[in-house]
Design a protein around this motif. Structure first.
Motif: not given
Lengths: 140, 109
Positions: A16-17, A19-20, A23, A45, A48-49, A52, A106, A111
Motif C-alpha cells: 500500500f505504501t 501505491a502511486g 501515477s 489524480v 492515483y485514485e 489506490i 483513504f 475515489g
C-alpha cells in the motif's frame, strides 16, 4: 505526435505504501511530452485514485495509459472481487474500505467520484468474483 | 511568498525543503487524502496531521507548494527521504491547523 504512445504498469497489490508510483511516473512522462499542467493534474489524480482502489480492494492489477492527439485514456484492469452495485459505489461517501485503510487517510468514499470528476468520460465494467475494468478519458 | 520565506515568518520548521523557491499561493486543510486530492489547488500550503508516505504522493500529484504538519506531527525517516527524493517540501509546526491557517492568512494577504 502522430503515433499514439502507451505506458503500461503493474500495480503491486501487496504494498500500500508504494501505491502511486505509476501515477507519479505518468505525471513525469506527460510533462516530458509537453501536455498542459491542468490536463496532467486531472490524469494523474484520476489514475492515483484508481491505483489506490486496486491496491485496497483488488490485490493489484494492470494500468495502461494511452496518449493520442485528442485524448489521454487510462485503463485499469484488475481481477479483484468486483463491484456489486456500481451506482452505489459511485456515490460520494460510500466505502467498503477497512479501518486500517481509513487510518492511512483513504476509504472516505471519494475515489470513484473523484475519478469521474477529473475525467471527461468514465466507464466501469465489473463482474463479481471476476474483476473490474475502468476506462477513463481526459480530452486534450 | 516562497516556502523558504514562510519558514522565516510563521512558527514552523522545515523537515525537508528540496524546493525552497516554490511559491505559496493559498492554503488548504485536510486529512482525507482523496478529499484533498479533489480540492487542494496547485501552490497551496497543505496543512494536515496525516504523515504517511501517501501524503507525499498526494502532494506530488496535486502540486501543492508544501505540506505543513500541524500539532507537532513529524515524519519517520523513510517518509522523509521519500519527500526529499520527490522534491516535496515538508514543514512542521506545533500550532493547530486552525492557528496555522490564521498565521498563513496574515502573510499571504
Amino acid at each position: 505526435m502522430s503515433e499514439e504512445l502507451i505506458f503500461r504498469f503493474n500495480v503491486d497489490g501487496d504494498d500500500f505504501t508504494s501505491a502511486g508510483q505509476a501515477s507519479v511516473q505518468v505525471k513525469k512522462n506527460l510533462r516530458q511530452l509537453g501536455i498542459d499542467a491542468e490536463t496532467i493534474r486531472r490524469v494523474s489524480v484520476a489514475m492515483y485514485e484508481g491505483e489506490i482502489n486496486m491496491v485496497i480492494h483488488a490485490g493489484g492489477g494492470v494500468a495502461e495509459v494511452r496518449v493520442t492527439d485528442e485524448y489521454i485514456e487510462i485503463v485499469l484492469d484488475d481481477h479483484g472481487p468486483g463491484i456489486k452495485n456500481i451506482e452505489e459505489a459511485m456515490k460520494a461517501g460510500f466505502s467498503t474500505a477497512p479501518d486500517t485503510i481509513r487510518s492511512l487517510g483513504f476509504g472516505a468514499g471519494m475515489g470513484l467520484p473523484n475519478m469521474k470528476r477529473y475525467t471527461d468520460e468514465m466507464h466501469i465494467t465489473s463482474t463479481v468474483g471476476v474483476g473490474t475494468k475502468i476506462v477513463m478519458r481526459v480530452n486534450i | 511568498m516562497t516556502v523558504e520565506g514562510l519558514t522565516k515568518i510563521i512558527d514552523c520548521s522545515a523537515l525537508t525543503m528540496p524546493d525552497p523557491e516554490a511559491e505559496v499561493t493559498g492554503a488548504y486543510i485536510g486529512d482525507l487524502l482523496s478529499w484533498v486530492m479533489g480540492r487542494a489547488s496547485e501552490g497551496d500550503a497543505w496543512i494536515t496531521i496525516m504523515s504517511n508516505v501517501n501524503t507525499v504522493a498526494v502532494a506530488t500529484l496535486t502540486g501543492v507548494s508544501c505540506i505543513i504538519l500541524a500539532e507537532g506531527v513529524t515524519l519517520d525517516d523513510e517518509v522523509l527521504s521519500t519527500a526529499k527524493n520527490k522534491g516535496v517540501n515538508v514543514l512542521s509546526t506545533v500550532m493547530s491547523a486552525y492557528d496555522c491557517a490564521v498565521a498563513l492568512n496574515g502573510v499571504l494577504r
